[in-house]
Design a protein around this motif. Structure first.
Motif, mmCIF file in Angstrom:
data_model
loop_
_atom_site.group_PDB
_atom_site.id
_atom_site.type_symbol
_atom_site.label_atom_id
_atom_site.label_comp_id
_atom_site.label_asym_id
_atom_site.label_seq_id
_atom_site.Cartn_x
_atom_site.Cartn_y
_atom_site.Cartn_z
ATOM 1 N N LEU A 139 0.828 -1.204 0.000
ATOM 2 C CA LEU A 139 0.000 0.000 0.000
ATOM 3 C C LEU A 139 0.866 1.260 0.000
ATOM 4 N N ALA A 140 1.929 1.262 0.802
ATOM 5 C CA ALA A 140 2.800 2.436 0.864
ATOM 6 C C ALA A 140 3.474 2.688 -0.482
ATOM 7 N N VAL A 141 3.981 1.638 -1.096
ATOM 8 C CA VAL A 141 4.673 1.787 -2.376
ATOM 9 C C VAL A 141 3.689 2.187 -3.470
ATOM 10 N N ASP A 142 2.526 1.548 -3.502
ATOM 11 C CA ASP A 142 1.507 1.929 -4.492
ATOM 12 C C ASP A 142 1.124 3.393 -4.331
ATOM 13 N N GLY A 143 1.015 3.841 -3.082
ATOM 14 C CA GLY A 143 0.654 5.232 -2.842
ATOM 15 C C GLY A 143 1.680 6.191 -3.412
ATOM 16 N N TYR A 144 2.943 5.851 -3.263
ATOM 17 C CA TYR A 144 4.002 6.726 -3.784
ATOM 18 C C TYR A 144 4.017 6.721 -5.308
ATOM 19 N N VAL A 145 3.913 5.549 -5.914
ATOM 20 C CA VAL A 145 3.907 5.466 -7.375
ATOM 21 C C VAL A 145 2.727 6.248 -7.937
ATOM 22 N N ASN A 146 1.561 6.099 -7.340
ATOM 23 C CA ASN A 146 0.379 6.823 -7.827
ATOM 24 C C ASN A 146 0.505 8.328 -7.605
ATOM 25 N N PHE A 147 1.155 8.728 -6.535
ATOM 26 C CA PHE A 147 1.416 10.149 -6.313
ATOM 27 C C PHE A 147 2.226 10.718 -7.474
ATOM 28 N N CYS A 148 3.289 10.003 -7.860
ATOM 29 C CA CYS A 148 4.123 10.474 -8.972
ATOM 30 C C CYS A 148 3.380 10.426 -10.302
ATOM 31 N N ARG A 149 2.427 9.523 -10.430
ATOM 32 C CA ARG A 149 1.637 9.421 -11.654
ATOM 33 C C ARG A 149 0.631 10.576 -11.773
ATOM 34 N N LEU A 150 0.036 10.966 -10.661
ATOM 35 C CA LEU A 150 -1.114 11.863 -10.702
ATOM 36 C C LEU A 150 -0.802 13.308 -10.375
ATOM 37 N N ARG A 151 0.253 13.566 -9.648
ATOM 38 C CA ARG A 151 0.530 14.928 -9.216
ATOM 39 C C ARG A 151 1.381 15.677 -10.237
ATOM 40 N N SER A 152 1.549 16.958 -9.982
ATOM 41 C CA SER A 152 2.297 17.820 -10.891
ATOM 42 C C SER A 152 3.781 17.465 -10.891
ATOM 43 N N PRO A 153 4.519 17.867 -11.924
ATOM 44 C CA PRO A 153 5.972 17.646 -11.919
ATOM 45 C C PRO A 153 6.640 18.231 -10.677
ATOM 46 N N LEU A 154 6.207 19.424 -10.257
ATOM 47 C CA LEU A 154 6.786 20.033 -9.058
ATOM 48 C C LEU A 154 6.627 19.119 -7.855
ATOM 49 N N GLU A 155 5.431 18.613 -7.627
ATOM 50 C CA GLU A 155 5.184 17.777 -6.452
ATOM 51 C C GLU A 155 5.914 16.443 -6.553
ATOM 52 N N ALA A 156 5.933 15.854 -7.742
ATOM 53 C CA ALA A 156 6.615 14.576 -7.909
ATOM 54 C C ALA A 156 8.110 14.706 -7.656
ATOM 55 N N VAL A 157 8.713 15.778 -8.174
ATOM 56 C CA VAL A 157 10.144 15.992 -7.953
ATOM 57 C C VAL A 157 10.411 16.349 -6.498
ATOM 58 N N ALA A 158 9.555 17.177 -5.903
ATOM 59 C CA ALA A 158 9.740 17.553 -4.499
ATOM 60 C C ALA A 158 9.684 16.337 -3.588
ATOM 61 N N ALA A 159 8.832 15.374 -3.923
ATOM 62 C CA ALA A 159 8.743 14.171 -3.092
ATOM 63 C C ALA A 159 10.053 13.401 -3.064
ATOM 64 N N SER A 160 10.850 13.529 -4.126
ATOM 65 C CA SER A 160 12.127 12.812 -4.175
ATOM 66 C C SER A 160 13.180 13.420 -3.259
ATOM 67 N N LEU A 161 12.886 14.561 -2.643
ATOM 68 C CA LEU A 161 13.895 15.264 -1.855
ATOM 69 C C LEU A 161 14.202 14.601 -0.521
ATOM 70 N N THR A 162 13.608 13.443 -0.245
ATOM 71 C CA THR A 162 14.134 12.645 0.862
ATOM 72 C C THR A 162 15.601 12.303 0.610
ATOM 73 N N GLU A 163 16.031 12.397 -0.661
ATOM 74 C CA GLU A 163 17.441 12.167 -1.000
ATOM 75 C C GLU A 163 18.368 13.147 -0.285
ATOM 76 N N LEU A 164 17.853 14.282 0.156
ATOM 77 C CA LEU A 164 18.684 15.218 0.900
ATOM 78 C C LEU A 164 19.248 14.575 2.168
ATOM 79 N N SER A 165 18.478 13.678 2.761
ATOM 80 C CA SER A 165 18.895 13.029 4.003
ATOM 81 C C SER A 165 19.555 11.677 3.781
ATOM 82 N N ALA A 166 19.472 11.149 2.554
ATOM 83 C CA ALA A 166 19.929 9.788 2.298
ATOM 84 C C ALA A 166 21.433 9.576 2.453
#
Length: 250
Positions: A139-166
């Protein structure tokens, strides 16, 4: 109930002024604060992992379930790539897919994660079949994939910014595995080692895009919310893995 603009007018019938956008430094500070407050390195399961308190079965459960997330990273990146409107941006984001899928068979981040699983005693084919993937993880992974599918480019790219802490997390994880889980051979840690430099590069590129694209306060707040959502995805994944251990017989 439908909310209309009229519902938010002042007494004289005029619309209130829009909030001023944060300046770039303040916006970046707010994005970084999300990771500092909500990144999954603070999850109790991750804390126990890095303290050396996981049993072999707990560690294997995490590796197998986290693989379900890892194998979907190039899927979500393909969805983001399709939203980008210039060849330069698409080329940049396509590199992320290659980082995980590899330029050839037997290469890339997914392959390195499979080797981590094998080093921990998991069967490759069982991981590929997803035999042990928990419903909460799906469910968690599906939620993230669908977020990137349905949201704007700004939101999809912003969600990837967990990489700042990685990168910091990867360095801590390498040290923890070498110290507390020496039964996993050093060759199994190749994924973590590769993500230190990749995460630093990827987060800088994504941060530059988000800072450039989010020009209004509304855009900035949506970017911050997207990053919070991604932190929730990673936290929920660990919730599911941790809870599964509590249900196992002693």
């Amino acid at each position: 109930m439908t909310t209309t603009a009229a519902a938010h007018t002042d007494l004289d019938g005029t619309l209130p002024p829009l909030a001023e956008p944060w300046d770039p430094a303040e916006f970046e500070t707010r994005l970084r604060a999300v990771g500092e407050e909500r990144y999954h390195d603070r999850h109790p399961f991750n804390v126990r992992m890095h303290s050396g308190d996981l049993s072999p079965s707990e560690l294997r459960r995490w590796i197998g379930n986290r693989f379900h997330y890892q194998r979907h990273i190039p899927v979500k990146d393909a969805l983001i790539t399709a939203k980008l409107d210039t060849p330069a941006l698409r080329r940049m984001w396509l590199r992320r897919i290659q980082d995980h899928d590899g330029p050839a068979e037997g290469e890339g981040g997914i392959e390195r994660w499979l080797r981590l699983g094998e080093a921990a005693g998991l069967e490759r084919q069982a991981m590929l079949r997803g035999d042990t993937v928990l419903p909460g993880v799906r469910l968690a992974v599906d939620g993230y994939v669908n977020f990137c599918r349905l949201r704007s480019p700004l939101e999809a790219v912003a969600a990837s910014l967990t990489e700042l802490s990685a990168p910091d997390l990867m360095r801590a994880r390498i040290e923890a595995f070498e110290r507390h889980y020496p039964w996993i051979g050093t060759e199994g840690l190749a994924y973590f080692r590769s993500r230190v430099s990749q995460g630093r590069r990827d987060s800088r590129e994504a941060l530059d895009l988000v800072l450039a694209w989010a020009r209004t306060r509304d855009d900035q707040e949506r970017a911050v919310a997207a990053l919070r959502f991604k932190c929730d995805v990673l936290w929920s994944l660990l919730d599911a893995v941790d809870a599964a251990g509590h249900r196992e017989p002693a």
